[in-house]
Design a protein around this motif. Structure first.
Motif, mmCIF file in Angstrom:
data_model
loop_
_atom_site.group_PDB
_atom_site.id
_atom_site.type_symbol
_atom_site.label_atom_id
_atom_site.label_comp_id
_atom_site.label_asym_id
_atom_site.label_seq_id
_atom_site.Cartn_x
_atom_site.Cartn_y
_atom_site.Cartn_z
ATOM 1 N N SER A 102 -6.878 8.402 11.222
ATOM 2 C CA SER A 102 -5.437 8.453 10.994
ATOM 3 C C SER A 102 -4.777 7.350 11.813
ATOM 4 N N MET A 103 -3.618 6.941 11.356
ATOM 5 C CA MET A 103 -2.848 5.924 12.069
ATOM 6 C C MET A 103 -2.584 6.373 13.499
ATOM 7 N N ARG A 104 -2.334 7.668 13.657
ATOM 8 C CA ARG A 104 -2.095 8.221 14.987
ATOM 9 C C ARG A 104 -3.264 7.925 15.924
ATOM 10 N N THR B 279 0.840 -1.186 0.000
ATOM 11 C CA THR B 279 0.000 0.000 0.000
ATOM 12 C C THR B 279 0.879 1.240 0.000
ATOM 13 N N GLU B 280 0.515 2.241 -0.817
ATOM 14 C CA GLU B 280 1.377 3.408 -0.933
ATOM 15 C C GLU B 280 1.311 4.256 0.331
ATOM 16 N N MET B 281 0.163 4.317 0.952
ATOM 17 C CA MET B 281 -0.005 5.234 2.097
ATOM 18 C C MET B 281 -0.775 4.510 3.183
ATOM 19 N N ILE B 282 -0.114 4.231 4.294
ATOM 20 C CA ILE B 282 -0.806 3.480 5.352
ATOM 21 C C ILE B 282 -1.151 4.379 6.534
ATOM 22 N N TYR B 283 -0.991 5.687 6.359
ATOM 23 C CA TYR B 283 -1.169 6.558 7.514
ATOM 24 C C TYR B 283 -2.575 7.118 7.646
ATOM 25 N N TYR B 284 -3.385 6.933 6.601
ATOM 26 C CA TYR B 284 -4.811 7.217 6.716
ATOM 27 C C TYR B 284 -5.548 5.923 6.391
ATOM 28 N N LEU C 111 -1.951 14.232 4.074
ATOM 29 C CA LEU C 111 -0.919 13.362 3.507
ATOM 30 C C LEU C 111 -1.477 12.578 2.321
ATOM 31 N N ILE D 230 4.190 11.689 13.250
ATOM 32 C CA ILE D 230 4.593 10.473 13.967
ATOM 33 C C ILE D 230 4.903 9.334 13.009
ATOM 34 N N TYR D 231 4.986 9.650 11.715
ATOM 35 C CA TYR D 231 5.129 8.563 10.758
ATOM 36 C C TYR D 231 6.585 8.266 10.405
ATOM 37 N N SER E 116 1.989 10.778 20.996
ATOM 38 C CA SER E 116 1.605 11.074 19.616
ATOM 39 C C SER E 116 0.792 12.356 19.458
ATOM 40 N N ARG F 274 5.542 2.432 9.167
ATOM 41 C CA ARG F 274 5.203 1.218 8.443
ATOM 42 C C ARG F 274 6.168 0.079 8.785
ATOM 43 N N VAL G 154 -12.824 8.433 7.884
ATOM 44 C CA VAL G 154 -11.375 8.280 7.838
ATOM 45 C C VAL G 154 -10.836 8.278 9.263
#
Lengths: 449, 449
Positions: free
Chosen positions: A183-185, A163-168, A226, B166-167, B160, B185, A181
């Motif tokens: 966020s990973m945070r 996956t290109e972006m795992i932070y959302y 992001l 935080i990424y 966080s 990741r 949505v």
């Protein structure tokens, strides 16, 4: 400096057939650096290196390669190797690559991909290149709304490399409707047993698939995102656009605007390899159109040649009059073109802005008119020249400000890019009107002297 | 549309003293939207709203406010409320805010902050506004290299909310030397008991604290980074720059270049509120300098006034000659200025580029020269005018291409921004040389007829 050292090291390693060294060097490279390095190697060197290095890594640098090197590699890799590379690449990068090839080449490559991936790529190729659909990737992270935080985190661990972006993390229902949505945070600090729908943000900033790429980038910049999800008209999630692509878009659109304002076609530099004829073709048509347009100014002077024969000194002020008018117009133009591009100046603000421009224009016109009037009077020693030049300057700058402000707004209103109201066209228009004002004033005053 | 509806809703809720409704509306707003909304409210309305909404949320939208609204709020909030807001804001945003205030105001606000934070802000204020130090934030995530993956993840969960990004996790030693980086990741999928130093990337793309912001943004764009660490000359970690700031920088620098190329000072639009005098001050000086410069062209014509009296038709071609020369020069200029800004065209490539420009210039010069020569011949019916105008056009375009290409390179070499070789200065220079060529040719040919 560092790049040259690296190239020398790699070439030496190839000469020594030192596979270990090559593996070591390439394993530490960033994709962008690898692309620059590969561009400097000969076919012979590539032949030795390709089987040694990781194809997965090569895949990531593929989208950074210049056209030449990319074509060399495409001819060079075996179908088996190409298969690995294509399946590793993100879908937006594959679509960009195929979009630049001939239909025949593109079909060959699609055959190498997994059926499902190939279909997705073909869909992406169907979108306008400068739309959200044209720059989105289909590798995103979506989880159903009834899953828990723990389940979501496990899924992320599982598929994060693909996956290109795992932070959302986007939350969808079985119909693929975009519901929210997280966020990973937030996911990391949330209660593991909570359902995603309980903690998601349901007000999602999103792009529709046909939205212009510049508008998308401006949205991402405004909300400091992001990534932004892309949906169709039924709010179904189709893909995402990542912030690195937004950066490219903003850079690309600024370049395009600057080139358009200078009346040349976009992407001159990437075309530098293509030889001089491409450069000529990109500039000459504009120069010729503008040359003919500027002959209108010549015709205006021609029409008043009697006045000019009578007072040859009128010609002395032609460059200053047209030059200053053009400069004032370009100033107004640049502010509007840039304001529309960044979204700072929308149509609601237009009248307010125009009103301000008129007042700024009138003030500068008055001062510049006085200055040139004094110069003309002291140089030529006659009130006549001073008055004509000063008045002409005053009216020309006011015209220039109005033209420079309103024309880009009108072009934007008609749905085109306001930057095509390129500086040169505006200045040519201002030249013609300025000279007409100038010689008309001269003729009238000469008759009354 | 949506924004107007929202404003109306809020105003209605204030009228009804409906605190629940206001809380609900504001809890769903993104910072950028909140900033736009707050700008539309009256002091009376703000007075009612501020105690109701969350100050933490207000803090995030503070950096998005326009100057007016920001000043209103600063006067409006109690010291106690300001304290909460300032301590919630990221350090780069606080530094930007204080940098725009008077020293007195800035000191007042610093007093409200925790001692340690205030010291950090003061340090940030010491860096050049357009350098890496000037845009970095000191809220980053750094973990010692001997910690395990599990320990790092726990630390992230803990802090966080206080960290802007935080990424990426930066790995340091007790001396704060930057040793490596790990993405979230990678951390999520790594073995929990491994030490960070075993899995980190030790080749970190980083910025030094005095690096120009445009170079930093170009690096982030090249390597697709979400954040870049900023170090001092001893490789000690000082802060990070996040990608949303890189987006702002690229947008800002493009605007600056476009304005410079149009010979007006930067940031006109944000200054729109400041009244017309600021607009006049930002444009008039350039116009006046250019006006005097363009009088050189007038002087050239004046010097040749005898030839002009003899053949008045020479004047008819002045606008086309100077216009086309200026356009050709601007085309060359735009390509170099933009190429230097994006990093696509560095000094190594300069001679290659110049050589190409000369050939492109010669080809366009030949064709434009022939066209104008034919126009002149058929319009005026004499070989003399055709020959003079055609030759002058040929030499002017070649001069224009050379001037437009080399001058920005020279300015860049001297350490200044090549965009200050603004289009208007180049075109004025081209005007003078073009007219000199034109009238010299005319004089020589007239003597031999």
């Amino acid at each position: 400096m560092e790049a040259e050292k690296l190239i020398a090291e790699v070439k030496a390693a190839v000469d020594n057939k030192d596979k270990v060294k090559i593996k070591e060097i390439f394993s530490q490279l960033y994709p962008a650096d690898m692309a620059e390095l590969v561009a400097e190697l000969s076919s012979q060197e590539l032949k030795f290196i390709i089987p040694v290095i990781s194809l997965e890594k090569l895949a990531f640098s593929f989208s950074e390669l210049d056209t030449n090197t990319r074509n060399v590699l495409l001819n060079f890799l075996t179908p088996q190797q190409l298969k690995v590379v294509l399946n590793e690449m993100y879908s937006d990068d594959v679509a960009d690559l195929l979009g630049e090839l001939t239909i025949g080449q593109s079909k060959e490559l699609l055959k190498l991909m997994k059926n499902k991936d190939a279909q997705q790529i073909q869909k992406l190729l169907g979108y306008d290149e400068e739309s959200a659909g044209g720059i989105m990737t289909t590798e995103y992270l979506a989880v159903k709304d009834d899953k828990t935080v723990e389940e979501a985190l496990n899924k992320i661990r599982e598929i994060s490399t693909k996956t290109e972006m795992i932070y959302y993390i986007y939350i969808i229902n079985p119909n693929k409707d975009l519901l929210g949505v997280i966020s990973m945070r937030e996911l990391l600090t949330a209660d593991a047993q909570k359902k995603l729908r309980e903690i998601m943000h349901s007000k999602v900033i999103k792009a529709t698939v046909n939205m212009d790429q510049e508008e998308v980038a401006n949205q991402m910049s405004k909300y400091d995102l992001l990534a932004i999800p892309v949906v169709n008209n039924h709010n179904q999630l189709l893909g995402i656009i990542t912030v690195d692509d937004a950066l490219d878009v903003i850079e690309e659109e600024a370049t395009e605007d600057i080139y358009k304002m200078a009346a040349t076609s976009e992407f001159e530099i990437t075309a530098a390899e293509e030889g001089i004829l491409s450069g000529v073709f990109k500039r000459l048509p504009w120069l010729i159109i503008l040359l003919f347009a500027s002959m209108l100014s010549g015709t205006v002077i021609g029409t008043f040649s009697e006045s000019l024969s009578e007072v040859v000194a009128l010609a002395f002020f032609i460059p200053t009059l047209t030059g200053t008018g053009g400069n004032a117009g370009t100033q107004s133009l640049a502010i509007v073109v840039r304001g529309i591009a960044t979204g700072d100046l929308d149509r609601d603000k237009m009248f307010h802005h125009l009103f301000r421009e008129v007042r700024v224009g009138a003030t500068t016109a008055l001062i510049c008119g006085l200055i040139i009037s004094l110069i003309a009077f002291f140089w030529q020693g006659t009130y006549f020249i001073g008055a004509v030049v000063g008045l002409a300057m005053f009216f020309t700058i006011i015209t220039a400000t109005l033209v420079g402000t309103t024309i880009p707004f009108i072009i934007d209103y008609l749905g085109a890019d306001p930057a095509v109201a390129a500086g040169p066209f505006i200045t040519t228009l201002i030249d013609v009107s300025g000279l007409f004002i100038y010689f008309s004033l001269a003729k009238v005053l000469l008759q009354h002297l």
